[in-house]
Design a protein around this motif. Structure first.
Motif, short mmCIF file in Angstrom:
data_model
loop_
_atom_site.label_atom_id
_atom_site.label_comp_id
_atom_site.label_asym_id
_atom_site.label_seq_id
_atom_site.Cartn_x
_atom_site.Cartn_y
_atom_site.Cartn_z
N VAL B 170 12.49 -30.25 4.08
CA VAL B 170 13.52 -29.71 4.97
C VAL B 170 13.45 -28.20 4.85
O VAL B 170 13.70 -27.64 3.78
CB VAL B 170 14.93 -30.22 4.61
N SER B 171 13.07 -27.57 5.95
CA SER B 171 12.88 -26.13 5.91
C SER B 171 13.98 -25.44 6.73
O SER B 171 14.26 -25.84 7.85
CB SER B 171 11.48 -25.86 6.45
N VAL B 172 14.61 -24.45 6.11
CA VAL B 172 15.67 -23.71 6.82
C VAL B 172 15.25 -22.25 6.88
O VAL B 172 15.25 -21.54 5.87
CB VAL B 172 17.04 -23.86 6.12
N VAL B 185 25.14 -25.52 5.30
CA VAL B 185 23.71 -25.83 5.43
C VAL B 185 23.48 -27.31 5.11
O VAL B 185 22.87 -28.05 5.89
CB VAL B 185 22.85 -24.94 4.51
N THR B 186 24.01 -27.75 3.98
CA THR B 186 23.73 -29.12 3.55
C THR B 186 24.38 -30.13 4.50
O THR B 186 23.78 -31.14 4.86
CB THR B 186 24.09 -29.32 2.06
N TYR B 205 13.69 -28.72 -0.34
CA TYR B 205 14.27 -27.73 0.55
C TYR B 205 13.49 -26.42 0.42
O TYR B 205 13.28 -25.94 -0.71
CB TYR B 205 15.73 -27.47 0.20
N THR B 206 13.06 -25.87 1.55
CA THR B 206 12.32 -24.61 1.51
C THR B 206 12.79 -23.69 2.64
O THR B 206 13.60 -24.09 3.47
CB THR B 206 10.80 -24.84 1.71
N GLY B 207 12.25 -22.50 2.67
CA GLY B 207 12.54 -21.55 3.74
C GLY B 207 13.38 -20.38 3.26
O GLY B 207 13.95 -20.42 2.16
N SER B 280 12.98 -29.15 10.42
CA SER B 280 13.21 -27.70 10.39
C SER B 280 14.54 -27.34 11.04
O SER B 280 14.91 -27.91 12.06
CB SER B 280 12.10 -26.97 11.14
N LEU B 281 15.21 -26.39 10.43
CA LEU B 281 16.44 -25.84 11.01
C LEU B 281 16.32 -24.32 10.98
O LEU B 281 15.62 -23.76 10.13
CB LEU B 281 17.67 -26.22 10.18
#
Lengths: 201, 466
Positions: B170-172, B185-186, B205-207, B280-281
Motif C-alpha cells: 500500500v503506497s501513499v 490515512v489508515t 506501507y510505503t511512500g 496506491s493512494l
C-alpha cells in the motif's frame, strides 16, 4: 481435540456480510477463564433482547434451527478480534461447520484448533447452500471432510478445497503442540544460531 | 544474485525453522500476553505439565479489563475481571514471566508498552493474543494476532505453525494536508480496500507520506491493518525507528546495539521484489474522515453525507441498511450535522503522547461543550506521567475532560467504561462494530484531532474549520 470426519445436520442461514467476532460473542462474556459454557451467549446481542428474552426473528431461535450444526454465512465471516471465544461459543452451541465465501484469517485458524471446519466455497455455491438452509427442517446438509464434499438436500454435491495439513489435523484430532515439540531439535538449533548472529533478541 | 525479496519475505526466511508442503514452523522472538486471551492457555500448559519455553521472551500486562479510575489500585470491584487479572499475575509468577502490575507506572495497553519498553524491535517476529498486534509492524517487525490455542503453542514451543501470507503493498504518495493524520490515512486505506481487502496478505506501507509519519503515526497506521483484513502491516525501519528504539529498557546496548543496527539496515523490500497486490493512494486526496456505519470500511470525508445503502452492491446493501438502523442515521444526512454525546480518546490506536498533544493543541483556549461526556485514557502509565509533566493533563482537565488511568477502556468496554444504548460516541479507537463500546452504543471512529473538534462542538465537525 475431537476428530472430524463427516457431519450431517441442519444448516442455519446467516446471509449478513462481515459478521464480526463481537457479534459472535460480545465482550462481556470474555471474562471467563474457561473454554466451555459460551454457547448460551453465542450471538448474544442478535439473539436476545436486553431483558434476556429471545428475539423471535433471529434464525437460531427458530424451531428447527435451534439444533443447527452448520452455519451458511455471508462474506468475510469472523472478522475483527482474535478472541478464540468465538469458535468456543460456536462449538459449545453445537456448530461444527461454517460455510462462507471467505473468512477472516485469525478466526479461520482458530476454528481448526477446536475441531470446527470452516469451508470456503465460491459465491454461487454459497448462495445455493443459503437457499438450502432456508428450508427449515429440510435444511439438512452432509459434510464429508475426507471426500471434501457437501451433500445438498437434493442429493447434489458441492466440493471444496482445503489445505492438506489442516485437513489431516482435523481428521486425526491432532494436538499441534505435541507435533511441534517433535521438532525440538530444530528449534534448539535455531536458538543456538540466533544467539550468535542476533544476540539482542 | 539471489532472489529479490520483500521485507516480509526477509523476516519470514530469517525465522523459518522448517517447511513441509507450505506448512511452516516459524520462530517467535517476542510474545506479549494479556489477561483476557491467556488464562485458558496457561491452564493448558499446567494440565499437560508443559513449561514456558522462553520466559525471557514473554511479557504480561493486564489491560483489557482493568478499571481506569483511581480506586483501582485498592482492588477491582467486578469479580470476573478481578479473577482474570489475578490469574494473569499468578501465571506470570508461576511461569517466571515479566509482569507489569496495575500499580506499576509501566503498566498500560500491551501494544503501547511493548514499543515503549523496547520489547518490540525491528526484524523480530512478535505475537499476542490480540488482533491489534499489527501495531508493532511499525518497527519493521512481523507482528500479528493469534488465538488462545496459538498462545499456548507459543508459550510451550516459542514457535508458530503458519502458512506464508501473500505480499501486498500500500503506497501513499505526496503529503498530507493540515488536520490530516495517520488515523485518516489508515481509515482511508480501509475505506478503499474494504475490511477483507488484505485477507491472506501482509501489507507493507510505503511512500512519502509513510516516510514522513512519526513512529507513533506509523503505529496508528499499522494498528488498523487488521481492520483491512491483513493479519500484519509493516513499515521498513529507518533512522526514525532507530532513534525511537535507542536507549529503551529492553533495547540492545553497546556492542549489541551496533550489531543490531547493521542487521536492521538490511530490512527493506528489494527493488523490483514481487507484490501480489498493489494499492496506491495520493496523500493530497486524503481528508479528515469519520465512520458512519458499523464496519471500519464505512468511512467518508467529514464533508460528505450519509450514503444511501442502494449505492452499494451485493450483500453490502443489506449490511448498510442494518448499519444505518443501528446507528440511527438516514441517507443524505450531512455527517457534520450528527450530534454526539460522548468523546473517547485513547486505545492502542491513539493513546500515545503525540495523540494527546494533538488533542491539547486543538483544545487550546477551548472547552468541552456543556453536556458532553469527554474522557481521556492514556495508553500507558508512562504516557499519563509524560502528559502530566507537559501540562497537557491540567489543560485538558480544565477544558472539561475526565483524566483516567491507563487501559483499553471504552475501546471494547470490558471494564466499567461503556456506552449506554443509543449513546453516540466520537472515538479514537479502532472498531465501530455493533455493541463494541457497549450494547446499543453508536461509535464514530476518527482521529484525536477530530475527536477534540467533536468535543468542542458537540457534533461531528471538520477540525480544519474550528
Amino acid at each position: 481435540m475431537e476428530k472430524f470426519s463427516t457431519l450431517e445436520g441442519i444448516a442455519a442461514p446467516l446471509p449478513l456480510i462481515n459478521i464480526d467476532t463481537d457479534m459472535i460473542i460480545p465482550k462481556q462474556f470474555l471474562k471467563t477463564i474457561k473454554r466451555s459454557g459460551l454457547g448460551k451467549n453465542l450471538f448474544d446481542e442478535m439473539r436476545f433482547n436486553q431483558d434476556g428474552s429471545e428475539v423471535p426473528s433471529f434464525v437460531l431461535n427458530k424451531k428447527p434451527y435451534r439444533q443447527s450444526k452448520i452455519i451458511v454465512a455471508g462474506d468475510n465471516f469472523g472478522c475483527g478480534s482474535s478472541r478464540e471465544h468465538a469458535p468456543w461459543a460456536l462449538l459449545d452451541f453445537g456448530i461444527k461447520v461454517v460455510i462462507s465465501t471467505s473468512f477472516a484469517d485469525i478466526f479461520y485458524n482458530n476454528c481448526f484448533k477446536n475441531g470446527i471446519l470452516p469451508i470456503i466455497v465460491p459465491t454461487e455455491d454459497r448462495d445455493n447452500l443459503l437457499d438450502d438452509a432456508e428450508k427449515g427442517s429440510n435444511a439438512r446438509l452432509t459434510v464429508n471432510l475426507e471426500m471434501q464434499e457437501i451433500r445438498r438436500p437434493d442429493g447434489s454435491v458441492v466440493s471444496f478445497d482445503i489445505d492438506p495439513f489442516k485437513k489431516q489435523c482435523l481428521l486425526d484430532g491432532l494436538d499441534d503442540i505435541a507435533l511441534s515439540l517433535e521438532k525440538e531439535k530444530s528449534i534448539a538449533e535455531f536458538e543456538e544460531r540466533q544467539k550468535s548472529c542476533r544476540p539482542w533478541v | 544474485m539471489g532472489k529479490l525479496r520483500t521485507l516480509y519475505d526477509k523476516i519470514w526466511d530469517e525465522h523459518l525453522i522448517s517447511d513441509q508442503d507450505g506448512t511452516s514452523l516459524i520462530y517467535i522472538d517476542r510474545h506479549l500476553v494479556h489477561e483476557v486471551t491467556s488464562p485458558q492457555a496457561f491452564e493448558g500448559l499446567r494440565l499437560s505439565g508443559r513449561r514456558v519455553r522462553c520466559p525471557e521472551k514473554t511479557v504480561a500486562v493486564p489491560d483489557h479489563n482493568i478499571p481506569t479510575t483511581g480506586d483501582r489500585e485498592t482492588g477491582i470491584k467486578n469479580l470476573e475481571s478481578k479473577v482474570q487479572v489475578d490469574a494473569l499475575r499468578e501465571n506470570a509468577k508461576y511461569f517466571d514471566i515479566t509482569y507489569y502490575d496495575v500499580d506499576d507506572v509501566r503498566q498500560g495497553i500491551v501494544h503501547i508498552i511493548g514499543p515503549e519498553q523496547g520489547w518490540t524491535l525491528p526484524g523480530m517476529t512478535v505475537v499476542c493474543g490480540d488482533s491489534h498486534t499489527a501495531t508493532h509492524g511499525a518497527f519493521g517487525s512481523l507482528a500479528h494476532g493469534i488465538g488462545t490455542s496459538e498462545v499456548e503453542h507459543v508459550l510451550a514451543t516459542q514457535t508458530l505453525i503458519q502458512k506464508k501470507a501473500k505480499n501486498m503493498k500500500v503506497s501513499v504518495s505526496g503529503s498530507l494536508g493540515d488536520g490530516v493524520t495517520a488515523k485518516d490515512v489508515t481509515l482511508s486505506i480501509i475505506g478503499k480496500i474494504g475490511t477483507a481487502g488484505g485477507t491472506g496478505h501482509v501489507i507493507e506501507y510505503t511512500g512519502d507520506v509513510i516516510d514522513e509519519l512519526s513512529m507513533e503515526g506509523r503505529m496508528t497506521l499499522c494498528n488498523m491493518a487488521i481492520e483491512g483484513g491483513a493479519r500484519a502491516g509493516l513499515v521498513a525501519p529507518d533512522q526514525k525507528t532507530y532513534d525511537y528504539v535507542e536507549g529503551r529498557a529492553m533495547s540492545p546496548k553497546g556492542e549489541n546495539w551496533e550489531k543490531a543496527l547493521k542487521d536492521w539496515k538490511l530490512l527493506f523490500s528489494d527493488n523490483g521484489s514481487h507484490f501480489d497486490k498493489v494499492i496506491s493512494l495520493d496523500g493530497h486526496d486524503i481528508a479528515p474522515v469519520v465512520t458512519w456505519g458499523t464496519s471500519p470500511e464505512d468511512v467518508l470525508p467529514i464533508d460528505s453525507v450519509v450514503p444511501d445503502p442502494h449505492e452499494f452492491n451485493g450483500g453490502k446493501i443489506e449490511a448498510a441498511k442494518r448499519s444505518l438502523k443501528y446507528m440511527g442515521l438516514s441517507p443524505g444526512q450531512r455527517l457534520q450535522d450528527i450530534p454526539i454525546d460522548t468523546v473517547f480518546i485513547g486505545s492502542c490506536t491513539n493513546g500515545r503522547i503525540e495523540d494527546l498533544r494533538e488533542v491539547a493543541k486543538v483544545m487550546k483556549g477551548r472547552k468541552v461543550k456543556d453536556g458532553i461526556r469527554a474522557m481521556i485514557v492514556p495508553g500507558s502509565g508512562l504516557v499519563k506521567v509524560q502528559a502530566e509533566k507537559e501540562g497537557i493533563a491540567a489543560q485538558l482537565k480544565e477544558a472539561g475532560f475526565e483524566w483516567r488511568f491507563a487501559g483499553c477502556s471504552m475501546c471494547l468496554a470490558m471494564n466499567p467504561d461503556q456506552l449506554t444504548a443509543g449513546e453516540r460516541c466520537a472515538a479514537t479507537s479502532n472498531r465501530n462494530f455493533e455493541g463494541r463500546q457497549g450494547r446499543g452504543g453508536r461509535t464514530h471512529l476518527m482521529s484525536p484531532a477530530m475527536a477534540a473538534a467533536a468535543a468542542v462542538t458537540g457534533r461531528l465537525f471538520d477540525v480544519r474549520n474550528l
